[in-house]
Motif scaffolding. Structure first.
Motif, PDB file in Angstrom:
ATOM      1  N   TRP A 130      19.910 -53.146 -18.037  1.00  0.00           N
ATOM      2  CA  TRP A 130      19.576 -52.697 -16.800  1.00  0.00           C
ATOM      3  C   TRP A 130      18.632 -51.780 -16.934  1.00  0.00           C
ATOM      4  CZ3 TRP A 130      20.889 -55.168 -12.756  1.00  0.00           C
ATOM      5  CH2 TRP A 130      22.315 -55.967 -12.617  1.00  0.00           C
ATOM      6  N   PHE A 131      18.241 -50.986 -18.143  1.00  0.00           N
ATOM      7  CA  PHE A 131      17.236 -50.215 -18.495  1.00  0.00           C
ATOM      8  C   PHE A 131      15.705 -50.860 -18.208  1.00  0.00           C
ATOM      9  CE2 PHE A 131      20.814 -47.600 -20.055  1.00  0.00           C
ATOM     10  CZ  PHE A 131      20.744 -46.760 -19.067  1.00  0.00           C
ATOM     11  N   GLY A 132      15.795 -52.148 -18.557  1.00  0.00           N
ATOM     12  CA  GLY A 132      14.578 -52.714 -18.197  1.00  0.00           C
ATOM     13  C   GLY A 132      14.413 -53.535 -16.750  1.00  0.00           C
ATOM     14  N   GLU A 133      15.379 -52.997 -15.940  1.00  0.00           N
ATOM     15  CA  GLU A 133      15.577 -53.608 -14.600  1.00  0.00           C
ATOM     16  C   GLU A 133      14.990 -52.556 -13.431  1.00  0.00           C
ATOM     17  OE1 GLU A 133      15.748 -56.587 -14.081  1.00  0.00           O
ATOM     18  OE2 GLU A 133      16.866 -57.633 -15.822  1.00  0.00           O
ATOM     19  N   PRO A 134      14.565 -52.937 -12.253  1.00  0.00           N
ATOM     20  CA  PRO A 134      14.059 -51.731 -11.377  1.00  0.00           C
ATOM     21  C   PRO A 134      15.427 -51.130 -10.790  1.00  0.00           C
ATOM     22  CG  PRO A 134      13.816 -53.969 -10.478  1.00  0.00           C
ATOM     23  CD  PRO A 134      14.522 -54.128 -11.835  1.00  0.00           C
ATOM     24  N   VAL A 135      16.175 -50.373 -11.503  1.00  0.00           N
ATOM     25  CA  VAL A 135      17.469 -49.874 -11.128  1.00  0.00           C
ATOM     26  C   VAL A 135      17.025 -48.400 -10.383  1.00  0.00           C
ATOM     27  CG1 VAL A 135      19.791 -48.954 -11.524  1.00  0.00           C
ATOM     28  CG2 VAL A 135      18.868 -50.623 -12.713  1.00  0.00           C
ATOM     29  N   ARG A 166      10.758 -47.905 -19.286  1.00  0.00           N
ATOM     30  CA  ARG A 166      11.936 -48.605 -18.801  1.00  0.00           C
ATOM     31  C   ARG A 166      12.057 -50.022 -19.259  1.00  0.00           C
ATOM     32  NH1 ARG A 166      12.904 -46.236 -12.849  1.00  0.00           N
ATOM     33  NH2 ARG A 166      14.636 -47.788 -13.084  1.00  0.00           N
ATOM     34  N   VAL A 167      12.410 -50.061 -20.323  1.00  0.00           N
ATOM     35  CA  VAL A 167      12.751 -51.432 -20.927  1.00  0.00           C
ATOM     36  C   VAL A 167      13.846 -51.341 -21.795  1.00  0.00           C
ATOM     37  CG1 VAL A 167       9.966 -51.486 -21.408  1.00  0.00           C
ATOM     38  CG2 VAL A 167      11.684 -50.858 -23.163  1.00  0.00           C
ATOM     39  N   ALA A 168      14.439 -52.712 -21.747  1.00  0.00           N
ATOM     40  CA  ALA A 168      15.613 -52.903 -22.570  1.00  0.00           C
ATOM     41  C   ALA A 168      15.082 -53.858 -23.962  1.00  0.00           C
ATOM     42  CB  ALA A 168      16.587 -53.679 -21.737  1.00  0.00           C
ATOM     43  N   ARG A 169      15.424 -53.157 -24.953  1.00  0.00           N
ATOM     44  CA  ARG A 169      15.408 -53.735 -26.093  1.00  0.00           C
ATOM     45  C   ARG A 169      16.338 -54.571 -26.688  1.00  0.00           C
ATOM     46  NH1 ARG A 169      11.179 -49.764 -28.144  1.00  0.00           N
ATOM     47  NH2 ARG A 169      11.263 -48.382 -26.477  1.00  0.00           N
ATOM     48  N   LEU A 170      16.239 -55.826 -26.796  1.00  0.00           N
ATOM     49  CA  LEU A 170      17.164 -57.002 -26.715  1.00  0.00           C
ATOM     50  C   LEU A 170      17.613 -57.192 -28.196  1.00  0.00           C
ATOM     51  CD1 LEU A 170      15.652 -58.865 -23.924  1.00  0.00           C
ATOM     52  CD2 LEU A 170      17.733 -57.371 -23.503  1.00  0.00           C
ATOM     53  N   ALA A 171      16.861 -57.006 -29.370  1.00  0.00           N
ATOM     54  CA  ALA A 171      17.477 -57.359 -30.374  1.00  0.00           C
ATOM     55  C   ALA A 171      16.560 -56.566 -31.669  1.00  0.00           C
ATOM     56  CB  ALA A 171      17.161 -59.021 -30.595  1.00  0.00           C
ATOM     57  N   PRO A 172      16.893 -56.321 -32.611  1.00  0.00           N
ATOM     58  CA  PRO A 172      16.391 -55.588 -33.842  1.00  0.00           C
ATOM     59  C   PRO A 172      15.065 -56.185 -34.229  1.00  0.00           C
ATOM     60  CG  PRO A 172      18.680 -56.072 -34.584  1.00  0.00           C
ATOM     61  CD  PRO A 172      18.350 -56.740 -33.338  1.00  0.00           C
ATOM     62  N   THR A 173      13.981 -55.332 -34.212  1.00  0.00           N
ATOM     63  CA  THR A 173      12.655 -55.819 -34.714  1.00  0.00           C
ATOM     64  C   THR A 173      12.817 -56.649 -35.858  1.00  0.00           C
ATOM     65  OG1 THR A 173      12.299 -53.980 -36.055  1.00  0.00           O
ATOM     66  CG2 THR A 173      11.682 -53.586 -33.683  1.00  0.00           C
ATOM     67  N   GLN A 174      11.601 -57.522 -35.746  1.00  0.00           N
ATOM     68  CA  GLN A 174      11.480 -58.315 -37.108  1.00  0.00           C
ATOM     69  C   GLN A 174      10.116 -58.344 -37.476  1.00  0.00           C
ATOM     70  OE1 GLN A 174      13.202 -62.386 -37.470  1.00  0.00           O
ATOM     71  NE2 GLN A 174      14.834 -61.913 -35.933  1.00  0.00           N
ATOM     72  N   SER A 175       9.553 -58.392 -38.872  1.00  0.00           N
ATOM     73  CA  SER A 175       8.446 -58.260 -39.317  1.00  0.00           C
ATOM     74  C   SER A 175       7.591 -59.591 -38.866  1.00  0.00           C
ATOM     75  CB  SER A 175       8.115 -57.965 -40.723  1.00  0.00           C
ATOM     76  OG  SER A 175       8.949 -59.018 -41.173  1.00  0.00           O
ATOM     77  N   VAL A 176       6.253 -59.464 -38.457  1.00  0.00           N
ATOM     78  CA  VAL A 176       5.498 -60.322 -38.187  1.00  0.00           C
ATOM     79  C   VAL A 176       4.196 -60.963 -39.277  1.00  0.00           C
ATOM     80  CG1 VAL A 176       4.215 -61.544 -36.298  1.00  0.00           C
ATOM     81  CG2 VAL A 176       5.796 -59.825 -35.832  1.00  0.00           C
ATOM     82  N   PHE A 177       3.542 -60.166 -39.497  1.00  0.00           N
ATOM     83  CA  PHE A 177       2.449 -60.351 -40.504  1.00  0.00           C
ATOM     84  C   PHE A 177       2.083 -59.232 -41.203  1.00  0.00           C
ATOM     85  CE2 PHE A 177       0.214 -62.278 -36.543  1.00  0.00           C
ATOM     86  CZ  PHE A 177       0.873 -63.329 -36.532  1.00  0.00           C
ATOM     87  N   THR A 178       1.831 -59.369 -42.501  1.00  0.00           N
ATOM     88  CA  THR A 178       1.593 -58.294 -43.642  1.00  0.00           C
ATOM     89  C   THR A 178       0.174 -58.549 -44.257  1.00  0.00           C
ATOM     90  OG1 THR A 178       3.829 -57.862 -44.003  1.00  0.00           O
ATOM     91  CG2 THR A 178       2.242 -57.158 -46.125  1.00  0.00           C
ATOM     92  N   PHE A 179      -0.496 -57.402 -44.456  1.00  0.00           N
ATOM     93  CA  PHE A 179      -1.680 -57.501 -44.997  1.00  0.00           C
ATOM     94  C   PHE A 179      -1.865 -56.297 -46.274  1.00  0.00           C
ATOM     95  CE2 PHE A 179      -2.539 -58.980 -40.915  1.00  0.00           C
ATOM     96  CZ  PHE A 179      -3.489 -60.278 -41.239  1.00  0.00           C
ATOM     97  N   ASP A 180      -2.236 -56.982 -47.397  1.00  0.00           N
ATOM     98  CA  ASP A 180      -2.245 -56.191 -48.571  1.00  0.00           C
ATOM     99  C   ASP A 180      -3.690 -55.873 -49.206  1.00  0.00           C
ATOM    100  OD1 ASP A 180       0.583 -55.963 -49.462  1.00  0.00           O
ATOM    101  OD2 ASP A 180       0.382 -58.191 -49.261  1.00  0.00           O
TER     102      ASP A 180
END
Lengths: 649, 649
Positions: free
Chosen positions: B215-220, B517-531
């Motif tokens: 609900w924290f991502g909704e217009p309550v 005002r967002v709802a975080r729905l799942a843990p973060t995951q890594s996308v791209f890495t640069f060395d």
């Protein structure tokens, strides 16, 4: 050389191609083409680039043939490019992915340079094909004329019986193959690009007819029939199973071209030629190894029934979106009257209905003493006046006709007609809108033809509510009722045509359209019914209906682009008139179906019902429909407040 | 009277309302209002129309009070309209449906006439509420300022344990209630109207924290807390369970106003007052029956920690979409440098990393003989030059610094700084783009700060690839690597802000935004890495990653509006810097998260994983991202060919 001549059919399905399996190295392509053309094939599906090629800096693309070996028109009319099959854009191997991307772009660029009409993309190698779709989507953004045909094997494993344990079947479900799903996710990722089409690989086994039916709503351009899909007849010649034949006929009727592919399994071609002249062993005299298959395909094509005259007349209207008429706000043109008046079947039905009503109204004993007052409301240029008088003559009933018409231009023609026919003593012409005419007497019978493709959509209910003031309490309205029907359809062509307008309004408009390249997904259901006369004092013409459609389980999942709409009208007792497919009046051409699109096509998973809501809304100056889907997933409410599409009162 | 003062918090959650349960007949409303205001409530949720009213021709709407009994500003600041609860637009009873439609429109029209800020719509009476949604959608099209708050009971039955028989659980599934689903289909039917909001009814039992989080991502806009959701403490006063308290704090932090509703179950109010002065029994002196509940709510409000200074500073940036910088194409303004330079935490981390690298590079024995060559690439106005020199001083290492900067305006400031600090002998300023500078010697250490919110999105990889020419083969890059992260979020406010642009391009752009005002729905995951440095000769900076997010089962289904993006950078060995929520560097303010929207929000049913694809694409003059979702249902590929959003090289 086309497969045959079929009156009125000018579609691409007359042409048959052949797939070149081996890379025509060393510029063999002209020889292969010439051999195929002389064997009555029309075009080749041919590889463009050596399949051993992998990109490397500075490398020259090893093409099958320089652009100079064929003339420009030969390239474009006789060659469909076949993109290298090793390309695998969703491999785990990053180098293979990168090589695939470079090669795909190079091959398409080469095909564009040759002005080919189309290239066939290899089938996705796995159900997850997002990277393949992304690269194809890139290419589509820059493509001007060429089409890309994604090759899809025509396969679908059948669902388990309902009797099986639920848990078991749900675990098996994940293993089922339905190649339509591949196509569907590919085209969703590519945003329904109108240049992305399908080439179906037809194999020896076919899925259920319902699941095949889905493809007729999709942009299928070619059916690649594998030689091992053929059976062998008693004389050793190739032939197809009944189900394959039926599918093939379906393809022909939907402008799908056939391409024959594979090794010859029927050794009859040599025999056929050798029996003629044994010296003809070289050059064009050597029949193409696949000629027997072509002969059979041509036989199926030629065996089809010719197109009925009405179909031929309507062929240019197929899948062509038209805005519905606004007959109340606008006056029809002479040409429109002309067209509608030619629909003799319709007027015959009216005449039958009027005759039955006259007989019910006036018994044989009263024939000489009783005169029936009949009012034609919306008389136009007079066809219903004529039908009424013919019904009176046929039944020997005396008739007094009022012909009420609001279009002053039509009234002029009506006056000439009365004079010409000598009907002055029988017919009174009233130049007025029926909703405000102050009638001098009341009618026994009210005859009208104010129906649109969706029944009430040209505001017949509002007009007849206005006219029933001057109908006797026990009077008869012809029609006495009408009902609208809808069914969910797949119609990717219509969707793309609407999308081309790039606005929401066109997705919230209903269109009159001769539906052709569509898949009808579930039986029609009735939506709204109107009865006339309507005695209820508080009656209103607002309506709300919620419908639930179940797609047959063997169809598989599908995409719904919108709803096809029809009507059926009861003129009088058992005399009806309509276009609802199951009960349609034959040979009547006044109405094409109506189409209610969805702004975003709705994916319907296996066994999920479709729940749809239709509203007919009325305000002081206009009437409109709103529609929304709530299952399997909610759509927005379309055409809120009639903002995009309405019919003026 | 606001619940309390909280430094920096100017949100609506300071105000608390009370629901008027009985119809204030006979113009009682002013008395009820005045009693409530004097009891420290800020506003009323009050019925506007007699609930016994049913529409009939010519009837005058029996309103609670004429518009004259309260002043215009009283109506708008102190009254939230409560629409009649008998209204049932999806009843089987057509007359009730029609009456409901007329009444709802009349009541809203009356509320608009009174210039109320909001009306509360009664909760849907059944899960199928398409007709209700249609009528509300009509109303929304014509509404200018007023908001409609759909009342939704906060309920969700919990899913069965995984251990249970699959078949059994699937049959039970259909009985589960999740009131979020009602809201979701209602707002989809109403096309995410920004004037349609939620008022949540908080009951005595609460669903799981994960499901509340949605609900924290909704217009309550309001939480209506029922008196029977309260417990009783040892002293007989009302209080809330720990979970209710936590939820309430969440509401306060998300600008949700509380409304207290119900009969008093705690007889402490009279006691409190009567103990003071027994004569005060009339008028304002009679405490409001719900005052003890208000006192408790105010206590919870006042007990909250004050907003940290950084939060207060950033409060105006909450959920405000900004286009990411184009630091390569555009030169930053002085003000931007000014802001970033204030982020002392960031430079402290750099200084620590540089110090460690210097110590590793030059042993204590070599300190006097060895001078380390350090190049700051993208030196800006000099903060990293300062951090480098401080690290050298701290470690006692000799340093030669080159400060390379492409922005000639920043170079001017850099020259003044060097002069001011007396660093002329230590620092050489190079006014050049690092990608084309011809360095006179090679560096031991390359220091840069070219990171965007998504790590590589300001083209750090391309810049550093260009700069590594002048890094010694064994040289060190600070940062040595960086990784981007994403997580799916519900963010209806951001979705609506993007939708207001009415084009596709804004839905294919990534934004820098302080997510609130967002709802975080799942843990973060890594996308791209640069060395860095990157020794591979064939290296390229294109990337493709496919990720699968699993929403916790107790969350229920949800709507994904897009993906929040973050980065984490390894500066040197264990010294890192980043904004990835689990590892974020505290008190650093240089970066807000990035947000990748979806053109159409994706409904994720219970237990369905989300599969998302991210591509980083490179061409001669630009770099861009594309993204697409393929499960639970395919989206289009966003930003194909970088058509809507790209970063110039």
């Amino acid at each position: 050389m086309p497969l045959g001549q079929r009156a009125g059919d000018k579609s691409d399905s007359r042409y048959c191609g052949v797939e070149v399996l081996d890379f025509p190295a060393g510029e063999e392509l002209p020889a292969v083409l010439s051999h195929s053309l002389s064997s009555a094939f029309d075009f080749l599906l041919a590889p463009l680039v050596d399949p051993d090629y992998r990109p490397s800096p500075g490398a020259v693309l090893p093409v099958a043939a320089s652009d100079l070996v064929l003339g420009p028109s030969q390239w474009s009319s006789h060659i469909v490019g076949k993109i290298s099959e090793w390309i695998d854009l969703d491999s785990e191997d990053e180098q293979l992915r990168l090589d695939s991307e470079v090669t795909l772009k190079q091959e398409i660029a080469w095909a564009s340079h040759l002005s080919l009409q189309a290239c066939v993309l290899p089938p996705p190698k796995r159900s997850s094909c997002a990277n393949y779709a992304r690269v194809v989507n890139h290419i589509l953004q820059g493509l001007t004329n060429m089409h890309l045909w994604l090759r899809i094997p025509l396969e679908k494993s059948e669902p388990m019986d309902e009797d099986h344990d639920e848990a078991k079947s749900s675990s098996i479900m994940s293993d089922t193959v339905d190649s339509w799903e591949w196509w569907n996710s590919f085209r969703l990722l590519c945003e329904h690009s109108s240049q992305l089409c399908v080439a179906l690989d037809v194999l020896s086994t076919l899925p259920s007819m319902n699941s095949l039916g889905r493809w007729f709503g999709e942009p299928v351009r070619a059916a690649i029939i594998q030689t091992n899909a053929f059976l062998t007849n008693a004389r050793g010649y190739p032939c197809l199973s009944k189900r394959h034949q039926k599918l093939l006929t379906g393809f022909f009727n939907h402008s799908v071209q056939v391409i024959i592919s594979g090794k010859s399994n029927h050794n009859v071609s040599q025999v056929g030629v050798l029996s003629g002249d044994e010296n003809h062993t070289e050059d064009t005299a050597v029949r193409h190894a696949l000629s027997p298959y072509l002969d059979y395909i041509a036989y199926i094509y030629q065996r089809m029934d010719p197109l009925p005259e009405q179909e031929r007349f309507e062929i240019n209207y197929r899948d062509f979106l038209q805005s519905p008429l606004q007959p109340l706000m606008d006056n029809l043109e002479a040409q429109t009257y002309e067209t509608f008046e030619k629909d003799t079947v319709k007027y015959t039905q009216y005449q039958r209905a009027i005759a039955k009503a006259l007989v019910d109204r006036v018994s044989d004993d009263e024939v000489s003493t009783t005169k029936t007052v009949l009012m034609v409301v919306g008389a136009g240029r007079g066809p219903l006046v004529r039908a009424s008088l013919q019904a009176a003559e046929e039944t020997g009933r005396k008739l007094k006709v009022y012909a009420v018409e609001k279009n002053p231009n039509a009234v002029i023609t009506l006056h000439s007609l009365i004079k010409l026919e000598g009907w002055e003593s029988l017919v009174t012409i009233i130049s007025s809108d029926m909703r405000c005419w102050d009638a001098p007497e009341k009618a026994d019978i009210l005859v009208s033809e104010l129906l649109g493709s969706f029944g009430d959509n040209e505001l017949s209910p509002e007009c007849l509510d206005g006219a029933q003031r001057f109908l006797k309490p026990d009077g008869i309205s012809i029609p006495s009722s009408y009902t609208s029907f809808i069914e969910p359809i797949t119609a990717s062509k219509l969707h793309n045509d609407i999308k081309a307008h790039k606005d929401i309004a066109h997705f919230e408009t209903a269109y009159v359209v001769k539906l052709h390249r569509v898949a009808r997904l579930a039986p029609t259901q009735s939506v709204f019914t109107f009865d006339h006369p309507n005695p209820s004092p508080n009656a209103n013409n607002q309506r709300y209906t919620k419908l639930k459609f179940e797609i047959p389980a063997d169809t598989g999942s599908c995409l719904v682009h919108g709803f096809a709409g029809y009507f059926d009208a009861v003129l009088y007792k058992d005399v009806h008139l309509g276009i609802e497919p199951n009960t349609a009046t034959p040979n009547m051409f006044s109405w094409f179906p109506i189409f209610f699109p969805l702004r975003k096509p709705i994916h319907v998973p296996l066994k999920s019902p479709i729940e749809v809501h239709f509203w007919r809304c009325c305000a002081a100056t206009k009437v409109w429909y709103e529609w929304a889907v709530t299952a399997p997933s909610p759509s927005p409410i379309h055409n809120s407040n009639g903002r995009s599409y309405w019919v003026g009162l």
